[in-house]
Design a protein around this motif. Structure first.
Motif, PDB file in Angstrom:
ATOM      1  N   ALA A  24     -38.278 -16.042  76.225  1.00  0.00           N
ATOM      2  CA  ALA A  24     -37.595 -17.154  75.332  1.00  0.00           C
ATOM      3  C   ALA A  24     -37.748 -17.075  74.060  1.00  0.00           C
ATOM      4  CB  ALA A  24     -38.187 -18.406  75.932  1.00  0.00           C
ATOM      5  N   ARG A  25     -39.247 -16.543  73.629  1.00  0.00           N
ATOM      6  CA  ARG A  25     -39.490 -16.002  72.131  1.00  0.00           C
ATOM      7  C   ARG A  25     -38.453 -14.903  71.765  1.00  0.00           C
ATOM      8  NH1 ARG A  25     -45.008 -17.099  73.835  1.00  0.00           N
ATOM      9  NH2 ARG A  25     -45.248 -14.635  74.104  1.00  0.00           N
ATOM     10  N   GLY A  26     -38.326 -14.001  72.657  1.00  0.00           N
ATOM     11  CA  GLY A  26     -37.611 -12.776  72.321  1.00  0.00           C
ATOM     12  C   GLY A  26     -36.015 -13.127  72.112  1.00  0.00           C
ATOM     13  N   ASN A  27     -35.647 -13.987  72.918  1.00  0.00           N
ATOM     14  CA  ASN A  27     -34.235 -14.516  72.607  1.00  0.00           C
ATOM     15  C   ASN A  27     -34.163 -15.112  71.530  1.00  0.00           C
ATOM     16  OD1 ASN A  27     -33.412 -13.201  75.134  1.00  0.00           O
ATOM     17  ND2 ASN A  27     -33.685 -14.980  76.274  1.00  0.00           N
ATOM     18  N   ALA A  28     -35.062 -16.099  71.149  1.00  0.00           N
ATOM     19  CA  ALA A  28     -34.945 -16.769  69.758  1.00  0.00           C
ATOM     20  C   ALA A  28     -34.941 -15.992  68.499  1.00  0.00           C
ATOM     21  CB  ALA A  28     -36.116 -18.082  69.879  1.00  0.00           C
ATOM     22  N   TRP A  34     -28.915 -12.035  64.720  1.00  0.00           N
ATOM     23  CA  TRP A  34     -27.661 -12.249  64.940  1.00  0.00           C
ATOM     24  C   TRP A  34     -27.028 -13.397  63.929  1.00  0.00           C
ATOM     25  CZ3 TRP A  34     -24.889  -8.135  66.131  1.00  0.00           C
ATOM     26  CH2 TRP A  34     -25.376  -7.416  67.264  1.00  0.00           C
ATOM     27  N   ALA A  35     -27.781 -14.256  63.835  1.00  0.00           N
ATOM     28  CA  ALA A  35     -27.272 -15.244  62.909  1.00  0.00           C
ATOM     29  C   ALA A  35     -27.336 -14.679  61.504  1.00  0.00           C
ATOM     30  CB  ALA A  35     -27.912 -16.599  62.989  1.00  0.00           C
ATOM     31  N   ARG A  36     -28.433 -13.987  61.009  1.00  0.00           N
ATOM     32  CA  ARG A  36     -28.489 -13.305  59.872  1.00  0.00           C
ATOM     33  C   ARG A  36     -27.312 -12.373  59.481  1.00  0.00           C
ATOM     34  NH1 ARG A  36     -34.000 -10.944  59.342  1.00  0.00           N
ATOM     35  NH2 ARG A  36     -33.988 -12.320  61.186  1.00  0.00           N
TER      36      ARG A  36
END
Length: 50
Positions: A24-28, A34-36
């Motif tokens: 979960a932390r890695g996906n966040a 990717w947003a950046r």
């Protein structure tokens, strides 16, 4: 023997719970990356389209 099986089962459950948390932390982190990248690409496209 039964006690060892129960302890092993509990340990496996703990390990899989830890793995889920790490995933979960890695996906966040990947989502933020990717947003950046998307923001950078948008700015770059605007800069070079004019």
């Amino acid at each position: 023997m039964l006690m060892n099986e129960e302890l092993a089962r509990a340990r496996i459950q703990e390990l899989s719970a830890d793995l889920r948390e790490q995933r979960a932390r890695g996906n966040a982190r990947a989502a933020r990356r990717w947003a950046r990248m998307a923001r950078w690409a948008t700015r770059r496209a605007r800069r070079y389209s004019s």
